[in-house]
Write an enzyme that holds these catalytic residues in place. Structure first.
Site, short mmCIF file in Angstrom:
data_model
loop_
_atom_site.label_atom_id
_atom_site.label_comp_id
_atom_site.label_asym_id
_atom_site.label_seq_id
_atom_site.Cartn_x
_atom_site.Cartn_y
_atom_site.Cartn_z
N GLU A 175 0.84 -1.21 0.00
CA GLU A 175 0.00 0.00 0.00
C GLU A 175 0.87 1.25 0.00
O GLU A 175 0.71 2.15 0.82
CB GLU A 175 -0.98 -0.01 1.18
CG GLU A 175 -2.00 -1.12 1.05
CD GLU A 175 -3.17 -1.02 2.02
OE1 GLU A 175 -3.16 -0.12 2.88
OE2 GLU A 175 -4.08 -1.86 1.92
N GLU A 296 -4.87 -8.41 -0.88
CA GLU A 296 -5.73 -8.10 0.26
C GLU A 296 -7.14 -7.90 -0.27
O GLU A 296 -7.36 -7.08 -1.16
CB GLU A 296 -5.29 -6.83 0.99
CG GLU A 296 -4.03 -6.98 1.82
CD GLU A 296 -3.76 -5.76 2.70
OE1 GLU A 296 -4.73 -5.10 3.15
OE2 GLU A 296 -2.57 -5.46 2.92
#
Length: 496
Positions: A175, A296
């Site tokens: 991320e 994810e």
């Protein structure tokens, strides 16, 4: 009762379903690692060298192909040397992202590798780009994989593992558009090139390097990243990972029928993500040497009352099970596009397989979906068409629609696995099921459902939601089946 039709076409292959599509994710967050996996050797909870044996036994049953660790956001503030060597000498750090909990580092690289081996999963290590350096990640790879007598390899041996771990999958950051450094795509592209330059495989292990992709379906991020990466370094990128969460409608256990449909509708947005992100990748990688990954994904509900809001513990209901099934079916219908996916997270966090409470452990409805879908792993995905009345429901002041039936099909070792979701909250759907240019010769059918769409397992009623298995009398090229409302069904049928 509506009438529907399902047509399975073995003569229309898609691709082999990569087992890694059913991958998992474990982060140092809340009770995922500590109490969920690690209890320590001195714990009264039965353990194998500090790792809970009940959790190992439950997860091993799922044949988990790959496990991502140590994060998540935790990865980009994690320094791997904190988690090696004698545990009594490991530093205690503040978990920056997840409630400022104290991190003992009792569970580090060796413990993670051992846990992977106990449950039968390949390790996937996510490296620190946000607060780390290329040298730190390069040394972690050498520590794990070098077979010779370098200082780092000898240190690994002194810490109990003379043989290299052979870790193949490495994430170059996590991320990085947010908690991994707040980079724009161009800045992350520059960092990726710099880090990847120093990441050889060491020994016989050929690394599979995974780059951070966008948050959700953001084609602009993907294009800008690859434009910055340039042609010369693409040989050092093997996977590209997007993240997508279904933010809640209602709460984990309290929701209306319309909110039931709303969350399932959000789950189906994974399909355009897969199609559009792969299409963008194809513009840079027409031979598909770079795999599309979703490392994810899952449901994300409000914090459970009475629990730390940053530890992300949530109950797991029949609605979550349908989200899991519909998402896995998307990945399997697009087996030519998706090479890995990692549900978040394995234990006690978000859409978990397992929940623990001290010495007690239960499996969730999502766990049962993964158990039911195991036989898709490594199978040849084939086309399956689902014709059923759509479900109309209100969404943001307008009418939205869901497919009444959806699913996927695959063939392995002469057995067809057909998984079907009836998303209707109250109506059963009767369907005629056909196979083209083949015949069935019996098998089994497993169904996960409940009369209550809010049903879930608790520590007091651990088997409130469990699958029911029966013999299937499917013979020939057609049979009729009634799919209960709010259900996931898995057929395993022998082909003639």
């Amino acid at each position: 009762m509506a009438t529907a039709r399902i047509v399975v076409s073995p003569e229309e292959p898609i691709a082999t379903i990569n087992p890694n599509i059913q991958g998992h994710f474990a982060e140092h967050l809340g009770g995922c690692i500590y109490d969920g996996i690690w209890v320590g050797e001195d714990s009264p909870i039965p353990n194998d060298g500090g790792i809970r044996t009940d959790v190992v036994q439950a997860l091993r049953r799922l044949s988990p192909p790959v496990l991502r660790w140590p994060g998540g956001c935790f990865a980009d503030d994690y320094h791997w040397r904190d988690g090696i060597g004698p545990r009594e000498g490991r530093p205690r750090r503040v978990n920056l992202w997840w409630g400022e909990a104290l991190e003992s580092n009792a569970f580090g690289t060796h413990e993670f590798i051992r846990f992977c081996r106990l449950i039968g999963a390949q390790p996937y290590i996510c490296g620190n780009v946000g607060s780390g350096s290329p040298a730190e990640l390069r040394n972690w790879v050498e520590y794990c994989n070098f077979p010779g007598d370098s200082t780092l390899a000898m240190e690994r041996g002194a810490n109990g593992s003379p043989e290299p771990f052979g870790v193949k999958y490495w994430g170059v950051g996590n991320e990085n558009w947010g908690c991994g450094g707040s980079f724009c795509p161009e800045d992350y592209g520059a960092e990726y090139k710099r880090f990847a330059t120093y990441l050889p495989g060491f020994g016989d292990t050929e690394l599979y390097l995974i780059a951070c992709g966008p948050s959700g379906n953001n084609p602009d991020w993907t294009r800008r990243f690859f434009d910055k990466l340039g042609q010369g370094r693409r040989r050092r990128i093997h996977g590209f990972a997007a993240h997508y969460y279904c933010r809640t409608a209602g709460t984990a256990t309290e929701y209306t029928v319309d909110q039931w449909y709303e969350l399932l509708h959000r789950a189906l947005l994974m399909e355009p993500l897969v199609i559009q992100q792969r299409a963008v990748l194809d513009g840079y990688d027409p031979d598909r040497q770079i795999g599309l990954i979703v490392d994810e994904w899952g449901t994300w509900h409000p914090p459970a009352p009475g629990r730390h809001p940053r530890h992300l513990w949530q109950q797991n209901t029949l609605r979550d099970a349908l989200v899991a099934a519909m998402t896995l079916d998307i990945f399997q219908r697009h087996a030519d596009k998706v090479v890995m996916a990692n549900i978040a997270q394995t234990i006690n966090v978000l859409q978990a397989m397992v929940l623990t409470d001290g010495p007690r452990m239960i499996t969730t409805p999502t766990y049962h979906v993964y158990d039911m879908y195991q036989t898709h792993q490594g199978g040849q995905g084939v086309r399956a068409r689902f014709e059923a009345d759509e479900i109309a429901f209100p969404l943001a002041g307008e009418e939205a629609r869901l497919p009444g039936l959806s699913g996927s099909a695959s063939i392995k070792d002469g057995v067809m696995t057909l998984t079907v979701v009836n998303a209707h909250a109250t109506a059963a759907i009767e369907a005629d099921v056909f196979v083209r240019q083949a015949e069935w010769r019996g098998g089994s059918v497993v169904t996960l459902t409940d009369d209550d769409i809010h049903a879930h397992n608790t520590f007091e009623t651990p088997e409130a939601v469990t699958p029911a298995e029966a013999r299937s009398e499917a013979n020939g090229a057609q049979f009729r089946h009634t799919f209960p409302p709010a259900s996931v069904t898995a057929f395993r049928l022998r082909l003639a």
